[in-house]
Scaffold this motif. Sequence first.
Motif, mmCIF file in Angstrom:
data_model
loop_
_atom_site.group_PDB
_atom_site.id
_atom_site.type_symbol
_atom_site.label_atom_id
_atom_site.label_comp_id
_atom_site.label_asym_id
_atom_site.label_seq_id
_atom_site.Cartn_x
_atom_site.Cartn_y
_atom_site.Cartn_z
ATOM 1 N N LEU A 131 0.849 -1.187 0.000
ATOM 2 C CA LEU A 131 0.000 0.000 0.000
ATOM 3 C C LEU A 131 0.889 1.243 0.000
ATOM 4 O O LEU A 131 1.623 1.496 0.953
ATOM 5 C CB LEU A 131 -0.912 0.007 1.228
ATOM 6 N N SER A 132 0.852 2.008 -1.066
ATOM 7 C CA SER A 132 1.663 3.216 -1.174
ATOM 8 C C SER A 132 1.013 4.367 -0.403
ATOM 9 O O SER A 132 -0.126 4.255 0.078
ATOM 10 C CB SER A 132 1.835 3.605 -2.644
ATOM 11 N N PHE A 133 1.735 5.467 -0.311
ATOM 12 C CA PHE A 133 1.252 6.630 0.422
ATOM 13 C C PHE A 133 -0.039 7.182 -0.186
ATOM 14 O O PHE A 133 -0.888 7.703 0.515
ATOM 15 C CB PHE A 133 2.339 7.709 0.447
ATOM 16 N N TRP A 134 -0.185 7.085 -1.516
ATOM 17 C CA TRP A 134 -1.355 7.635 -2.204
ATOM 18 C C TRP A 134 -2.417 6.578 -2.509
ATOM 19 O O TRP A 134 -3.343 6.814 -3.272
ATOM 20 C CB TRP A 134 -0.926 8.306 -3.508
ATOM 21 N N SER A 135 -2.287 5.395 -1.933
ATOM 22 C CA SER A 135 -3.238 4.324 -2.210
ATOM 23 C C SER A 135 -4.596 4.618 -1.569
ATOM 24 O O SER A 135 -4.674 4.865 -0.362
ATOM 25 C CB SER A 135 -2.691 2.995 -1.683
ATOM 26 N N PRO A 136 -5.703 4.585 -2.326
ATOM 27 C CA PRO A 136 -7.039 4.801 -1.733
ATOM 28 C C PRO A 136 -7.395 3.739 -0.691
ATOM 29 O O PRO A 136 -8.111 4.031 0.266
ATOM 30 C CB PRO A 136 -7.974 4.729 -2.948
ATOM 31 N N ARG A 137 -6.893 2.513 -0.878
ATOM 32 C CA ARG A 137 -7.193 1.444 0.075
ATOM 33 C C ARG A 137 -6.636 1.761 1.452
ATOM 34 O O ARG A 137 -7.270 1.444 2.472
ATOM 35 C CB ARG A 137 -6.627 0.121 -0.436
ATOM 36 N N LEU A 138 -5.464 2.386 1.492
ATOM 37 C CA LEU A 138 -4.862 2.753 2.775
ATOM 38 C C LEU A 138 -5.752 3.751 3.517
ATOM 39 O O LEU A 138 -6.037 3.585 4.715
ATOM 40 C CB LEU A 138 -3.469 3.342 2.551
ATOM 41 N N TYR A 139 -6.205 4.776 2.826
ATOM 42 C CA TYR A 139 -7.031 5.793 3.469
ATOM 43 C C TYR A 139 -8.425 5.261 3.806
ATOM 44 O O TYR A 139 -9.038 5.688 4.795
ATOM 45 C CB TYR A 139 -7.127 7.024 2.564
ATOM 46 N N PHE A 140 -8.925 4.332 2.998
ATOM 47 C CA PHE A 140 -10.219 3.732 3.308
ATOM 48 C C PHE A 140 -10.146 2.934 4.604
ATOM 49 O O PHE A 140 -11.017 3.057 5.485
ATOM 50 C CB PHE A 140 -10.661 2.831 2.154
ATOM 51 N N LYS A 141 -9.096 2.123 4.746
ATOM 52 C CA LYS A 141 -8.926 1.341 5.972
ATOM 53 C C LYS A 141 -8.713 2.251 7.181
ATOM 54 O O LYS A 141 -9.258 2.016 8.269
ATOM 55 C CB LYS A 141 -7.746 0.377 5.813
ATOM 56 N N ALA A 142 -7.906 3.319 6.996
ATOM 57 C CA ALA A 142 -7.666 4.251 8.106
ATOM 58 C C ALA A 142 -8.948 4.976 8.501
ATOM 59 O O ALA A 142 -9.195 5.237 9.688
ATOM 60 C CB ALA A 142 -6.587 5.259 7.714
ATOM 61 N N THR A 143 -9.797 5.289 7.513
ATOM 62 C CA THR A 143 -11.068 5.957 7.806
ATOM 63 C C THR A 143 -11.991 5.054 8.607
ATOM 64 O O THR A 143 -12.670 5.501 9.547
ATOM 65 C CB THR A 143 -11.752 6.383 6.501
ATOM 66 N N LEU A 144 -12.035 3.775 8.275
ATOM 67 C CA LEU A 144 -12.862 2.829 9.036
ATOM 68 C C LEU A 144 -12.398 2.744 10.485
ATOM 69 O O LEU A 144 -13.222 2.704 11.413
ATOM 70 C CB LEU A 144 -12.807 1.446 8.373
#
Length: 216
Positions: A149-162
Amino acid sequence: MNPSLKLILILIISLEISFKPNLWANLILIGGALIYLIFHHLSWREFLLILFFPLLGAIAIFSALYFFAPDHNLIYAWTLFTRLYVFVFLGACLTLTTTAGKLARSLEQNLHLPSKFTYGCLAALNLLPKMKAEVIRIHYAAQMRGTSLSFWSPRLYFKATLVALAWAENINQGMLAHGYRENASRSIIKPILLTKKDWLLFLGVLILVQPILFIL
């Protein structure tokens, strides 16, 4: 100076220098802010961070105005270059000399901001280290499954938002369990006083800055 007055003073000066280009005033404000920070035990690491963090943006502004503008106005380029540093040094005068908790309590007690705003800001600031650790954990968990998961990966921010949404509910329940009610009156454990000395310092600095900006 009272944290709320300090914040208002910095906002007023920042707004004034935004509309009044003055190279000498910028240099004087930078020097005054630096003296204030040194008086409050500014470390070399903090000074270098303040100096080099906005450098790329300041160079970009200078280059755009001097090398690519039609009139190649050197004075105006230096004015906007130093203006960025004025903003940074003025912000440092607040952030490096006043804790976030003290500023939040001052805004609640002296400017009568809603308590939900104060406690919401404090909760968010206290969760920053935990959120950083959680993002690192998400990275490691993804790598164990063969995914990067890179810094700009949407999956990273989605998981962090959850994770953040789950924590928000836990914080809400915790505050209710400790007796917090939004519209109820609350006692003050650490009072932030607003004295005549604070008002004199506020007005004195504000009056002193005006001739520097508009007459010098």
